[in-house]
Motif scaffolding. Sequence first.
Motif, PDB file in Angstrom:
ATOM      1  N   ALA A 262       0.831  -1.211   0.000  1.00  0.00           N
ATOM      2  CA  ALA A 262       0.000   0.000   0.000  1.00  0.00           C
ATOM      3  C   ALA A 262       0.862   1.256   0.000  1.00  0.00           C
ATOM      4  O   ALA A 262       0.551   2.240  -0.681  1.00  0.00           O
ATOM      5  CB  ALA A 262      -0.931  -0.011   1.217  1.00  0.00           C
ATOM      6  N   VAL A 263       1.949   1.230   0.762  1.00  0.00           N
ATOM      7  CA  VAL A 263       2.855   2.387   0.810  1.00  0.00           C
ATOM      8  C   VAL A 263       3.468   2.644  -0.565  1.00  0.00           C
ATOM      9  O   VAL A 263       3.504   3.788  -1.042  1.00  0.00           O
ATOM     10  CB  VAL A 263       3.961   2.169   1.860  1.00  0.00           C
ATOM     11  N   LEU A 264       3.929   1.594  -1.234  1.00  0.00           N
ATOM     12  CA  LEU A 264       4.554   1.744  -2.550  1.00  0.00           C
ATOM     13  C   LEU A 264       3.547   2.250  -3.587  1.00  0.00           C
ATOM     14  O   LEU A 264       3.872   3.098  -4.424  1.00  0.00           O
ATOM     15  CB  LEU A 264       5.157   0.412  -3.001  1.00  0.00           C
ATOM     16  N   VAL A 265       2.317   1.725  -3.534  1.00  0.00           N
ATOM     17  CA  VAL A 265       1.281   2.161  -4.480  1.00  0.00           C
ATOM     18  C   VAL A 265       0.985   3.649  -4.310  1.00  0.00           C
ATOM     19  O   VAL A 265       0.944   4.417  -5.288  1.00  0.00           O
ATOM     20  CB  VAL A 265      -0.006   1.330  -4.299  1.00  0.00           C
ATOM     21  N   THR A 266       0.793   4.081  -3.069  1.00  0.00           N
ATOM     22  CA  THR A 266       0.461   5.491  -2.838  1.00  0.00           C
ATOM     23  C   THR A 266       1.652   6.395  -3.115  1.00  0.00           C
ATOM     24  O   THR A 266       1.472   7.532  -3.575  1.00  0.00           O
ATOM     25  CB  THR A 266      -0.052   5.712  -1.403  1.00  0.00           C
TER      26      THR A 266
END
Length: 289
Positions: A70-74
């Motif tokens: 989720a961190v990488l996507v955002t």
Amino acid sequence: MMELDYLATVLLSSLSSASILLIATIGLAVVFGLMGVINLAHGEFLMIGAYAALTATRYGVPFIFAIPIAVLVTMAIGAAVEVLIIRRLYGRLFDTMLATWGLSIAFYQLAVTIFGTVTPGIGMPQFNLKIGNYSLAGYPILMIGVAVLATLFVYVLMTRTVYGMKARAAIQMPEMARAIGIESYRVNTLTFAIGCGLAGFAGAVLLPIVPATPSMGFAFVIKAFLAVVVAGPVTLTGSALTAIGLGGGASVTASFLTSVAGDAFFFLITAFLLWLYPLGITAKWRSKM
């Protein structure tokens, strides 16, 4: 003894609520506090992080590994937004607000189209903390430690690393930074992406507590903005103090009265502090982090 147990339960629960607000606020403290960018789509980046983690778990990824996804996507989406939109609007506060407001609407409608208006959560990990005859869900209490670690991470990143020094130089003295070879555009893109990544982290880590819905960011973004504004120029330390103080005070008030009274406490104390300290509670501090 019963009253002491109840008081300890209320205080611990309130600290947990304040820590949840702090987790949701840290990314905003980076983007608004350090860069001066009012990102009205902050709540939607939190929502994107929640949906990214939820989607990863549906494909069999363990929740603990869904959080970094989720961190990488955002972060990737945040970097694209900075390059395509924010970069062209530095120094134009009102235009930035309009652009990010439009972006928030677009993200919200996209989430409604893809996921619908109601999405099942992933369920809260089942472990409890007992205090006398009272019992508290363990996962929200765990957020106290998560908030501390997230705050320490951002503090170390911004004050003890080469990137942190470049980021502060690029934001505070962009012309001087470019003169000594710092590529301000790249640094600003990374800083905005990190702020969005922290919002995504909040959405993911809070997913067992706040189920993913297109409107989930609304529950946090107003209080997060107010916490950062009240904090003033010492963004990180000030935001931690205001999130814990205002969020904790509101939660204690809600515990003894009603949730409406808790919200009234939050907004009234916020208004009083802004009247007392128009530039924020940290305006006269010497430290700048």
